[in-house]
Scaffold this motif. Structure first.
Motif, mmCIF file in Angstrom:
data_model
loop_
_atom_site.group_PDB
_atom_site.id
_atom_site.type_symbol
_atom_site.label_atom_id
_atom_site.label_comp_id
_atom_site.label_asym_id
_atom_site.label_seq_id
_atom_site.Cartn_x
_atom_site.Cartn_y
_atom_site.Cartn_z
ATOM 1 N N ILE A 6 27.225 -37.693 80.758
ATOM 2 C CA ILE A 6 28.474 -37.192 80.199
ATOM 3 C C ILE A 6 28.289 -35.741 79.770
ATOM 4 C CG2 ILE A 6 30.171 -37.480 78.365
ATOM 5 C CD1 ILE A 6 29.501 -40.429 78.324
ATOM 6 N N LEU A 8 29.008 -33.531 77.487
ATOM 7 C CA LEU A 8 29.474 -33.202 76.153
ATOM 8 C C LEU A 8 28.703 -31.991 75.636
ATOM 9 C CD1 LEU A 8 29.675 -36.749 74.501
ATOM 10 C CD2 LEU A 8 31.575 -35.351 75.285
ATOM 11 N N SER A 9 29.442 -31.040 75.098
ATOM 12 C CA SER A 9 28.800 -29.868 74.518
ATOM 13 C C SER A 9 28.282 -30.204 73.123
ATOM 14 C CB SER A 9 29.805 -28.714 74.434
ATOM 15 O OG SER A 9 30.827 -29.020 73.496
ATOM 16 N N ASP A 10 27.496 -29.292 72.551
ATOM 17 C CA ASP A 10 26.992 -29.498 71.191
ATOM 18 C C ASP A 10 28.135 -29.604 70.186
ATOM 19 O OD1 ASP A 10 24.470 -29.461 72.188
ATOM 20 O OD2 ASP A 10 23.946 -27.460 71.449
ATOM 21 N N ASP A 11 29.178 -28.794 70.389
ATOM 22 C CA ASP A 11 30.331 -28.855 69.486
ATOM 23 C C ASP A 11 31.012 -30.214 69.549
ATOM 24 O OD1 ASP A 11 30.065 -26.363 68.402
ATOM 25 O OD2 ASP A 11 31.406 -25.372 69.808
ATOM 26 N N HIS A 12 31.165 -30.758 70.768
ATOM 27 C CA HIS A 12 31.800 -32.070 70.915
ATOM 28 C C HIS A 12 30.988 -33.150 70.209
ATOM 29 C CE1 HIS A 12 33.819 -30.454 74.816
ATOM 30 N NE2 HIS A 12 34.583 -30.250 73.761
ATOM 31 N N ILE A 13 29.688 -33.134 70.434
ATOM 32 C CA ILE A 13 28.832 -34.143 69.796
ATOM 33 C C ILE A 13 28.861 -33.981 68.280
ATOM 34 C CG2 ILE A 13 26.432 -34.883 69.490
ATOM 35 C CD1 ILE A 13 25.975 -34.348 72.418
ATOM 36 N N ILE A 16 32.139 -35.520 67.000
ATOM 37 C CA ILE A 16 32.112 -36.982 67.081
ATOM 38 C C ILE A 16 31.180 -37.562 66.013
ATOM 39 C CG2 ILE A 16 31.524 -38.955 68.539
ATOM 40 C CD1 ILE A 16 32.241 -37.200 70.965
ATOM 41 N N TYR A 17 30.026 -36.940 65.852
ATOM 42 C CA TYR A 17 29.056 -37.452 64.886
ATOM 43 C C TYR A 17 29.567 -37.292 63.450
ATOM 44 C CZ TYR A 17 24.587 -38.391 62.611
ATOM 45 O OH TYR A 17 23.603 -38.925 61.833
ATOM 46 N N ARG A 220 21.870 -35.381 69.825
ATOM 47 C CA ARG A 220 22.209 -35.702 71.208
ATOM 48 C C ARG A 220 21.673 -37.086 71.594
ATOM 49 N NH1 ARG A 220 24.651 -31.538 73.830
ATOM 50 N NH2 ARG A 220 24.705 -32.848 75.674
ATOM 51 N N LEU A 223 24.144 -40.772 70.457
ATOM 52 C CA LEU A 223 25.100 -41.489 71.287
ATOM 53 C C LEU A 223 24.403 -42.545 72.156
ATOM 54 C CD1 LEU A 223 28.101 -41.577 71.772
ATOM 55 C CD2 LEU A 223 27.844 -39.879 73.583
#
Length: 383
Positions: A6, A8-13, A16-17, A220, A223
């Motif tokens: 997937i 997912l960028s660092d910002d996305h993770i 979400i976190y 990272r 997930l």
């Protein structure tokens, strides 16, 4: 494997976190107003993307605009109000970076000086039509002016201004005093010098930024662990359902379960598989901690403890076993945190001293273009 693919960028993770933490940890630790603003901005952005990709009749669209006027006003208010504030709501756990995080309030300062320089360049082009240097300078200016204000870091904007200065020097070297770019070019040079001073101040937080990078590397893996643990939990639910079905089959007439009894008898092997899953999870969680570097150690333990909190509220025996497993592993390795922290501090101290010394001797005055470039390269090599 599926999770790792997937994009997912660092910002996305990070987003979400952070949301996951707010759900599965003590709510009193979080600023709920900040969380509401963040959720609103995410939902508004998602709605905008959907609207741009879904066709809608004109009459319905106009009606929707009036119904959603409050949302549009709220979005405009947030975008114009905090510039830097609204950006930090999306990356709460990250340290602000000079070269990576947007700073619209500061980047906006380039607008006026670039506008003046663009006007002067256009004025000179009327006197020297078709001049390649002036045309190239004008193109670079327009490119920098079109950078997205809300997503451009100061470092990127500063690099753009330096390119403008380099192009302008090609004209200034051969132009007479009467047709030089003059004060508008000096404004750009002063702004670059100001931003260089901000960059120097940010050097003191370089080690903190590196620590944040290691935390992000640890997150990272969160997930993947989440998918593994919840997959095991679901398998456990299946095993309990099969066990219940087997008990019902034992106490009921045979004709009632005709054609299904063979499947029920297979539940014994399923229970064995579930037990094996728990052993595998123990190995996975243990390996997750043991393979950590110093910079990720505390964050990995924090991830284990947060995942444990998720399963602590469940009344299912299977999930309670996972909770006990995670809590046990987290408690065991937490005893090594003071030693790891002490080791990290001893490694960090000489580096911090070097950075402080470098900040003291660095100097960014309004200099000539070539002196500015030379100072930039020299200090960056040292860093």
């Amino acid at each position: 494997t599926e999770v790792s693919s997937i994009g997912l960028s660092d910002d996305h993770i990070s987003i979400i976190y952070d949301l996951y933490l707010e759900v599965f940890t003590d709510v009193s630790k979080f600023d709920m107003d900040l969380a509401r603003m963040r959720v609103f901005k995410l939902l508004y952005s998602a709605a905008y993307i959907l609207r741009s990709n879904v066709s809608m009749p004109c009459q319905i669209f106009q009606k929707k605009i009036h119904e959603e006027m409050g949302s549009h006003c709220m979005a405009i208010s947030l975008a114009s109000n905090g510039t830097t504030h609204i950006q930090t709501t999306l990356t709460v756990s990250r340290l602000c970076s000079f070269h990576q995080d947007p700073n619209p309030r500061e980047v906006k300062k380039a607008s006026s000086c670039l506008s003046n320089l663009s006007s002067r360049t256009a004025q000179l082009l009327t006197a020297f039509p078709g001049n390649e240097i002036l045309i190239a300078l004008g193109q670079v200016i327009e490119f920098v002016r079109k950078l997205e204000l809300t997503s451009t870091p100061i470092g990127k904007a500063m690099t753009g201004l330096e390119i403008v200065l380099r192009k302008a020097q090609e004209w200034e070297q051969h132009a007479s005093d009467r047709v030089k770019l003059g004060g508008c070019l000096s404004e750009v040079s002063r702004l670059v010098a100001t931003w260089r001073k901000l960059e120097i101040k940010s050097w003191e937080s370089l080690l903190n930024a590196r620590e944040e990078r290691y935390k992000m590397r640890a997150r990272r893996h969160w997930l993947r662990l989440y998918v593994i643990l919840n997959g095991v939990s679901n398998n456990g639910a299946d095993a309990e359902a099969m066990t219940k079905q087997k008990a019902e089959a034992t106490n009921s007439p045979g004709w009632l379960w005709k054609g299904k009894f063979k499947q029920v008898r297979a539940s014994t092997t399923l229970e064995e598989e579930v037990l094996k899953d728990l052993e595998d999870v123990t190995k996975v969680v243990d390996t997750f901690i043991l393979t950590s570097c110093i910079g990720e150690f505390r964050e990995r333990i924090s991830i284990i403890e947060t995942l444990a909190y998720q399963f602590s509220e469940s009344h299912e025996s299977r999930e309670h076993n996972i909770f006990r497993l995670l809590k046990s592993v987290g408690s065991y390795y937490s005893q090594f945190v003071p030693y790891i922290s002490s080791r990290q501090a001893s490694m960090r101290e000489p580096l911090e001293k070097k950075l402080r010394d470098e900040v003291k001797i660095s100097k960014w005055d309004e200099q000539s273009y070539y002196a500015l470039v030379d100072s930039t390269e020299r200090n960056h090599r040292k860093l």
